[in-house]
Design an enzyme around this catalytic site. Structure first.
Site, PDB file in Angstrom:
ATOM      1  N   GLU A 157       0.789  -1.243   0.000  1.00  0.00           N
ATOM      2  CA  GLU A 157       0.000   0.000   0.000  1.00  0.00           C
ATOM      3  C   GLU A 157       0.816   1.286   0.000  1.00  0.00           C
ATOM      4  O   GLU A 157       0.555   2.193   0.788  1.00  0.00           O
ATOM      5  CB  GLU A 157      -0.955  -0.008   1.208  1.00  0.00           C
ATOM      6  CG  GLU A 157      -1.833  -1.244   1.248  1.00  0.00           C
ATOM      7  CD  GLU A 157      -2.751  -1.299   2.457  1.00  0.00           C
ATOM      8  OE1 GLU A 157      -2.651  -0.439   3.342  1.00  0.00           O
ATOM      9  OE2 GLU A 157      -3.581  -2.227   2.502  1.00  0.00           O
ATOM     10  N   GLU A 266      -5.915 -11.025  -0.673  1.00  0.00           N
ATOM     11  CA  GLU A 266      -6.729 -10.782   0.536  1.00  0.00           C
ATOM     12  C   GLU A 266      -8.215 -10.789   0.198  1.00  0.00           C
ATOM     13  O   GLU A 266      -8.968  -9.912   0.607  1.00  0.00           O
ATOM     14  CB  GLU A 266      -6.345  -9.429   1.165  1.00  0.00           C
ATOM     15  CG  GLU A 266      -4.863  -9.293   1.456  1.00  0.00           C
ATOM     16  CD  GLU A 266      -4.486  -7.992   2.149  1.00  0.00           C
ATOM     17  OE1 GLU A 266      -5.365  -7.329   2.724  1.00  0.00           O
ATOM     18  OE2 GLU A 266      -3.285  -7.654   2.122  1.00  0.00           O
TER      19      GLU A 266
HETATM   20  C1  GLA Z   1      -4.675  -4.560   4.565  1.00  0.00           C
HETATM   21  C2  GLA Z   1      -3.449  -5.389   4.909  1.00  0.00           C
HETATM   22  C3  GLA Z   1      -3.803  -6.663   5.575  1.00  0.00           C
HETATM   23  C4  GLA Z   1      -4.881  -6.503   6.602  1.00  0.00           C
HETATM   24  C5  GLA Z   1      -6.054  -5.804   6.008  1.00  0.00           C
HETATM   25  C6  GLA Z   1      -7.144  -5.598   7.026  1.00  0.00           C
HETATM   26  O1  GLA Z   1      -5.290  -4.950   3.438  1.00  0.00           O
HETATM   27  O2  GLA Z   1      -2.639  -5.662   3.813  1.00  0.00           O
HETATM   28  O3  GLA Z   1      -2.671  -7.176   6.196  1.00  0.00           O
HETATM   29  O4  GLA Z   1      -4.398  -5.766   7.687  1.00  0.00           O
HETATM   30  O5  GLA Z   1      -5.629  -4.537   5.555  1.00  0.00           O
HETATM   31  O6  GLA Z   1      -7.135  -6.518   8.019  1.00  0.00           O
END
Ligand code: GLA
Length: 367
Positions: A157, A266
């Site tokens: 990010e 994710e």
């Molecule tokens: C982001 C992170 C993850 C996690 C999510 C929310 O996407 O990359 O590691 O913390 O937020 O849980």
């Protein structure tokens, strides 16, 4: 035919009849998502400490998944809360679970502005000092798990969501000290520490055309500068309204031009209108109605349809959390394929059976 060869054939036939009787019929073997997708990509899940210690949850992990990500326990802050002070217990427990069960591990994550090593930057060091601290952290974590971790989210990010911003980068403390070298060097250090691990840049809102372009442009700049990046992680925090199949495909097509490996890192799908990896969502959603359950199953069907279509470049699809009970979004976002009692939901059936969606995608309206 000699008597000897007749005897040999007889033995082989008898042995295979015996073995058949011992083996469960194919349809009786437990088939999980990892089996349903074995010709496409690995299917992973992010886990917490309970998931790897409660027997029923362990069994579910082993049945359904063949790649594991530590939800929080390998992040910078939890592993090195103070300079040179390491807390390995929880990360080790997950790594050991993977070692003992022959599961692959995605490493997550080496550099991030959240859950991070504040000691790296909070005394406002110069760039050289900051980079040396970052290198030492990356070397420590990557070396410790290099036998079990096959890829790392090296930087998480680092790009801004502000579509109008001239500078594509998030104005994090790390970026303010080291500029884009904080990203580029992180990849170099990770490659030094484990030349065999695949190295990923990971981000959310990756189907947004401005963000995906920024991601692709950054990767191009990295490659031109000789930075060792192998893949893009599409976080996949979606909802039932978006992305559309077309938006998802557009992002994948953009990314596959610049990398050979895409991981969905994710994946979860909310039943409300929120998106992304930041915490601007409500934990209190609605009770799930039959139609919402169907919208959720349909959206899972859509995204898996696209993932299958691009399986040549997508190596792994990881769910963010084992069940709705574990979800970072809270139970009432109903975001995963397993309910709060770890039972498969309709979405699970649509994924495993590769079903087509029943209804058209709902349209986002603020009314
Ligand atoms: C982001 C992170 C993850 C996690 C999510 C929310 O996407 O990359 O590691 O913390 O937020 O849980």
């Amino acid at each position: 035919m000699t008597r000897r060869s007749l005897l040999a054939i007889g033995f082989i036939v008898a042995r295979s009849l015996f073995l058949d009787a011992q083996m469960p019929a194919q349809e009786n073997i437990a088939q999980g998502m990892k089996d349903a997708y074995k010709d496409y990509f690995m299917v992973g899940v992010a886990v917490n400490q309970r998931n790897i210690s409660v027997p029923e949850q362990q069994a579910l992990l082993l049945q359904e998944f063949n790649s594991i990500t530590a939800e929080n326990d390998m992040k910078p802050g939890p592993t090195e809360p103070q300079e040179g002070v390491y807390r390995w217990e929880k990360a080790d427990a997950i790594a050991n679970f993977c070692r003992e069960n022959g599961l692959k591990m995605r490493g997550h994550c080496l550099m991030w502005h959240n859950q991070t090593c504040r000691w790296m930057y909070e005394d406002n060091p110069d760039k050289e000092v900051f980079l040396a601290r970052m290198r030492s952290h990356i070397h420590a974590v990557v070396s410790r798990y290099k036998d079990v971790v096959y890829c790392w989210d090296v930087v998480n990010e680092a790009l801004t969501d502000d579509a109008m911003a001239e500078d594509p980068y998030r104005q994090s403390p790390m970026y303010k000290i080291a500029g884009e070298d904080f990203i580029f060097k992180a990849f170099e250090y990770a490659r030094e520490a484990d030349p065999d691990a695949l190295l990923f840049y990971n981000d959310y809102n990756e189907c947004d055309p401005v963000k995906s372009q920024r991601m692709a442009d950054m990767v191009k700049r990295m490659k031109k500068a000789g930075v060792p990046i192998d893949g893009i992680g599409m976080q996949g925090h979606y909802n039932i309204y978006s992305p559309t199949e077309k938006e998802l495909e557009q992002a994948i097509r953009k990314f596959r031009k610049v990398v050979d490996h895409i991981h969905v890192t994710e994946l979860d799908i909310r039943v409300n209108k929120d998106m992304g990896g930041n915490l601007r969502f409500s934990r209190e959603g609605m009770e799930i109605s039959d139609s919402t359950e169907q919208f959720l199953a349909d959206q899972y069907a859509r995204v898996f349809h696209v993932f299958r279509k691009y399986h040549k470049v997508i190596d792994c699809v990881t769910f963010w959390n084992l069940s709705d009970k574990d979800s970072w979004l809270g139970v009432r976002n109903y975001a995963t394929p397993f309910d709060a009692d770890y039972q498969p939901k309709r979405a699970y059936e649509y994924i495993v059976e590769k079903k087509a969606p029943l209804w058209p995608q709902p349209e986002k309206s603020d009314k």
